[in-house]
Write an enzyme that holds these catalytic residues in place. Structure first.
Site, mmCIF file in Angstrom:
data_model
loop_
_atom_site.group_PDB
_atom_site.id
_atom_site.type_symbol
_atom_site.label_atom_id
_atom_site.label_comp_id
_atom_site.label_asym_id
_atom_site.label_seq_id
_atom_site.Cartn_x
_atom_site.Cartn_y
_atom_site.Cartn_z
ATOM 1 N N HIS A 231 12.826 -6.977 -0.287
ATOM 2 C CA HIS A 231 12.106 -6.168 0.527
ATOM 3 C C HIS A 231 12.931 -4.823 0.547
ATOM 4 C CE1 HIS A 231 15.390 -6.928 3.371
ATOM 5 N NE2 HIS A 231 15.095 -5.994 4.054
HETATM 6 C C1 UD1 Z 1 13.257 -2.271 7.830
HETATM 7 C C2 UD1 Z 1 14.413 -1.705 7.790
HETATM 8 C C3 UD1 Z 1 15.676 -2.390 6.767
HETATM 9 C C4 UD1 Z 1 15.341 -3.989 7.363
HETATM 10 C C5 UD1 Z 1 14.215 -4.447 7.133
HETATM 11 C C6 UD1 Z 1 14.044 -6.068 7.901
HETATM 12 C C7 UD1 Z 1 14.632 0.621 8.172
HETATM 13 C C8 UD1 Z 1 14.766 2.120 7.412
HETATM 14 N N1 UD1 Z 1 14.529 -0.284 7.371
HETATM 15 O O1 UD1 Z 1 12.709 -2.385 6.414
HETATM 16 O O2 UD1 Z 1 16.989 -1.954 6.860
HETATM 17 O O3 UD1 Z 1 16.208 -4.588 6.230
HETATM 18 O O4 UD1 Z 1 13.114 -3.733 8.064
HETATM 19 O O5 UD1 Z 1 12.696 -6.413 7.510
HETATM 20 O O6 UD1 Z 1 14.621 0.716 9.149
HETATM 21 N N2 UD1 Z 1 4.763 -3.294 7.597
HETATM 22 C C9 UD1 Z 1 3.843 -4.424 8.112
HETATM 23 N N3 UD1 Z 1 4.022 -5.053 9.163
HETATM 24 C C10 UD1 Z 1 5.138 -5.025 10.014
HETATM 25 C C11 UD1 Z 1 5.883 -4.249 9.553
HETATM 26 C C12 UD1 Z 1 6.025 -3.390 8.304
HETATM 27 O O7 UD1 Z 1 2.952 -4.614 7.337
HETATM 28 O O8 UD1 Z 1 5.068 -5.631 10.892
HETATM 29 C C13 UD1 Z 1 4.798 -2.787 6.377
HETATM 30 C C14 UD1 Z 1 4.033 -1.405 6.631
HETATM 31 O O9 UD1 Z 1 3.315 -1.261 5.506
HETATM 32 C C15 UD1 Z 1 5.363 -0.579 6.638
HETATM 33 C C16 UD1 Z 1 6.475 -1.477 5.586
HETATM 34 O O10 UD1 Z 1 6.139 -2.680 5.867
HETATM 35 O O11 UD1 Z 1 5.117 0.545 5.887
HETATM 36 C C17 UD1 Z 1 7.951 -1.141 5.876
HETATM 37 O O12 UD1 Z 1 8.262 -1.230 7.209
HETATM 38 P P1 UD1 Z 1 9.580 -0.324 7.698
HETATM 39 O O13 UD1 Z 1 9.779 -0.927 9.157
HETATM 40 O O14 UD1 Z 1 9.295 1.012 7.506
HETATM 41 O O15 UD1 Z 1 10.506 -0.884 6.809
HETATM 42 P P2 UD1 Z 1 10.949 -2.308 6.239
HETATM 43 O O16 UD1 Z 1 10.933 -2.267 4.785
HETATM 44 O O17 UD1 Z 1 10.577 -3.471 7.008
HETATM 45 N N1 UDP Z 2 13.703 -14.241 7.774
HETATM 46 C C1 UDP Z 2 12.755 -15.032 8.428
HETATM 47 N N2 UDP Z 2 11.535 -15.273 7.582
HETATM 48 C C2 UDP Z 2 11.340 -14.695 6.381
HETATM 49 C C3 UDP Z 2 12.491 -13.917 5.880
HETATM 50 C C4 UDP Z 2 13.744 -13.678 6.576
HETATM 51 O O1 UDP Z 2 12.840 -15.524 9.547
HETATM 52 O O2 UDP Z 2 10.345 -15.079 5.789
HETATM 53 C C5 UDP Z 2 14.885 -13.847 8.551
HETATM 54 C C6 UDP Z 2 16.248 -14.416 8.039
HETATM 55 O O3 UDP Z 2 16.538 -15.637 8.297
HETATM 56 C C7 UDP Z 2 17.312 -13.294 8.426
HETATM 57 C C8 UDP Z 2 16.392 -12.106 8.919
HETATM 58 O O4 UDP Z 2 15.070 -12.465 8.990
HETATM 59 O O5 UDP Z 2 17.886 -14.119 9.803
HETATM 60 C C9 UDP Z 2 16.718 -11.071 7.650
HETATM 61 O O6 UDP Z 2 15.766 -10.108 7.693
HETATM 62 P P1 UDP Z 2 15.376 -9.315 6.555
HETATM 63 O O7 UDP Z 2 15.510 -10.062 5.387
HETATM 64 O O8 UDP Z 2 13.883 -8.823 6.702
HETATM 65 O O9 UDP Z 2 16.431 -7.980 6.671
HETATM 66 P P2 UDP Z 2 17.885 -7.820 6.492
HETATM 67 O O10 UDP Z 2 18.694 -8.833 6.865
HETATM 68 O O11 UDP Z 2 17.891 -7.297 4.827
HETATM 69 O O12 UDP Z 2 18.015 -6.421 7.135
#
Ligand code: UD1
Ligand code: UDP
Length: 393
Positions: A231
């Site tokens: 991601h």
């Molecule tokens: C965010 C965090 C990242 C973390 C990740 C965990 C920032 C800058 N990044 O990244 O550090 O590792 O969360 O998962 O804060 N979207 C959906 N549904 C949701 C949420 C997001 O469809 O419930 C889609 C949207 O298109 C959105 C994209 O995912 O634009 C990215 O979501 P965003 O929260 O901006 O960043 P993450 O990549 O999730």
């Molecule tokens: N996780 C989850 N379901 C998924 C993928 C990740 O519950 O399908 C959990 C995972 O076990 C961990 C957390 O989400 O506890 C990590 O989140 P993510 O990978 O989105 O973000 P990061 O840790 O890189 O910020």
């Protein structure tokens, strides 16, 4: 009784907050009143609500409903709406987690209003300023009153950023405390707390075994499949990198004849058709071994992490949980904040490099790997809350 506001927004923060919230209810209910604020950064049921239900976290007292957006837009909305909450209601401190835009915004809003910020997962550094998370965590650490470092490496990072050792350690403490003093009499301090994610991984491990049937549903056997998650924008937003990762996944699936389970983050789901060539996308869709599924619950991912032969991920949390459960990990990043995992030989950094991914998989799947205890004693949350009480006394 002190009043604390826990601020969460993204999936990993909800999971981390479960450890703190559980410790408040089980051990500190007579001394700490915790309210929960969800920024709304993540909002899909399988990115947010599922974790509240499964991990027994109380309903949030506030939801700012900020949703997705550009960095500035999302961060600004949180700051603006959180400021209103902190203006209307007194809190003795806020707890923020990790390094997302929700973390950054919460730290800015609270610090400007002189509300102490307690940062869980402080001091982590990738030394890659192109990462939004690196920017967020550095700013948050600057604004925090107590920086809860999960590892010794995180403490060292802070010591090299201007914290110095002081012998005014808390009563009963036998260690020097890294602190920074300011002219106005305010101080910031660092506490080596252990890792709340380790708390959770231990606490929920056997519950996951009994409550999730994902292995049976997907017909997976112990060490008979690979788990992968992707991601990071550095991978999803770069066509060359995302293509290299998927070429490597297809080749590993083919040569080892093992199922690869990919619970797909919504960011990546959106980017796949844009970044992969039509030919590669068609091969990904046609590959019987590669099973792309919706994001899974915490109990489900725990079972997958525990039983996979190898985990391949660019996630911070997933790479660490793989380590907790003794599963080796191909880290699809050029660097990691969790350097201990690489130093122990339990994870190999490959970036999104086809050859390096294949070589790392071969190495980890076929050689013995060790997992030394590095992330605390499973009681980081209690340690954090004890130190918050001391700080506010
Ligand atoms: C965010 C965090 C990242 C973390 C990740 C965990 C920032 C800058 N990044 O990244 O550090 O590792 O969360 O998962 O804060 N979207 C959906 N549904 C949701 C949420 C997001 O469809 O419930 C889609 C949207 O298109 C959105 C994209 O995912 O634009 C990215 O979501 P965003 O929260 O901006 O960043 P993450 O990549 O999730
Ligand atoms: N996780 C989850 N379901 C998924 C993928 C990740 O519950 O399908 C959990 C995972 O076990 C961990 C957390 O989400 O506890 C990590 O989140 P993510 O990978 O989105 O973000 P990061 O840790 O890189 O910020």
């Amino acid at each position: 009784m002190i009043r604390i506001l826990t601020i969460i927004g993204a999936r990993p923060q909800i999971i981390k907050a479960a450890a703190i919230s559980r410790a408040v209810r089980q051990t500190f209910a007579d001394r700490i009143e915790e309210h929960i604020l969800h920024t709304g950064q993540h909002y899909d049921t399988n990115m947010s609500e599922v974790f509240f239900r499964e991990l027994g976290i109380p309903e949030p007292d506030y939801n700012l409903h900020v949703g997705s957006g550009l960095h500035g837009e999302q961060t600004a909305k949180i700051i603006e709406r959180l400021e209103q909450v902190l203006t209307a209601t007194h809190y003795d401190g806020v707890i923020v987690y990790g390094d997302t835009n929700s973390t950054l915004a919460a730290a800015v809003a609270a610090a400007k209003m002189h509300v102490p910020v307690f940062h869980v997962e402080a001091g982590l550094r990738s030394f890659n300023m192109a990462m939004p998370e690196e920017q967020n965590r550095i700013v948050c650490d600057q604004l925090s009153s107590v920086l809860f470092a999960p590892t010794q490496t995180a403490v060292h990072n802070l010591l090299s950023e201007g914290f110095t050792m002081h012998d005014d350690a808390p009563a009963g403490g036998d260690n020097l405390t890294p602190r920074r003093h300011f002219a106005n009499g305010k101080t910031q301090e660092v506490v080596l707390s252990g890792d709340v994610m380790y708390d959770n991984s231990m606490y929920f491990s056997s519950m996951a075994d009994t409550k999730s049937d994902i292995l049976e549903r997907l017909q997976l056997t112990k060490r008979g499949f690979i788990l992968t998650t992707i991601h990071r924008p550095a991978n999803t937003d770069n066509a060359q990198k995302l293509r290299a990762i998927f070429e490597a996944i297809l080749d590993i699936a083919g040569s080892y004849s093992l199922p690869i389970i990919l619970p797909l983050h919504p960011r990546t789901r959106k980017m796949l058709p844009r970044q992969l060539t039509p030919d590669l996308l068609a091969r990904v869709q046609a590959c019987q071994q590669l099973r792309i599924i919706e994001p899974v619950s915490f109990f489900e991912i725990i079972r997958l992490e525990k039983n996979a032969r190898v985990v391949m991920t660019d996630s911070g949390g997933v790479q660490k949980e793989a380590f907790f459960y003794g599963t080796p990990c191909v880290i699809l990043r050029p660097e990691t904040e969790w350097v201990e995992i690489v130093e122990a030989g339990a994870g190999i950094l490959t970036d999104a490099d086809y050859e390096r991914i294949i070589a790392a998989y071969d190495q980890l799947a076929n050689h013995e790997v060790h997992f030394p205890p590095l992330f605390g004693d499973g009681h980081a949350a209690e340690n954090i809350l004890t130190n918050i009480l001391r700080y506010l006394a």
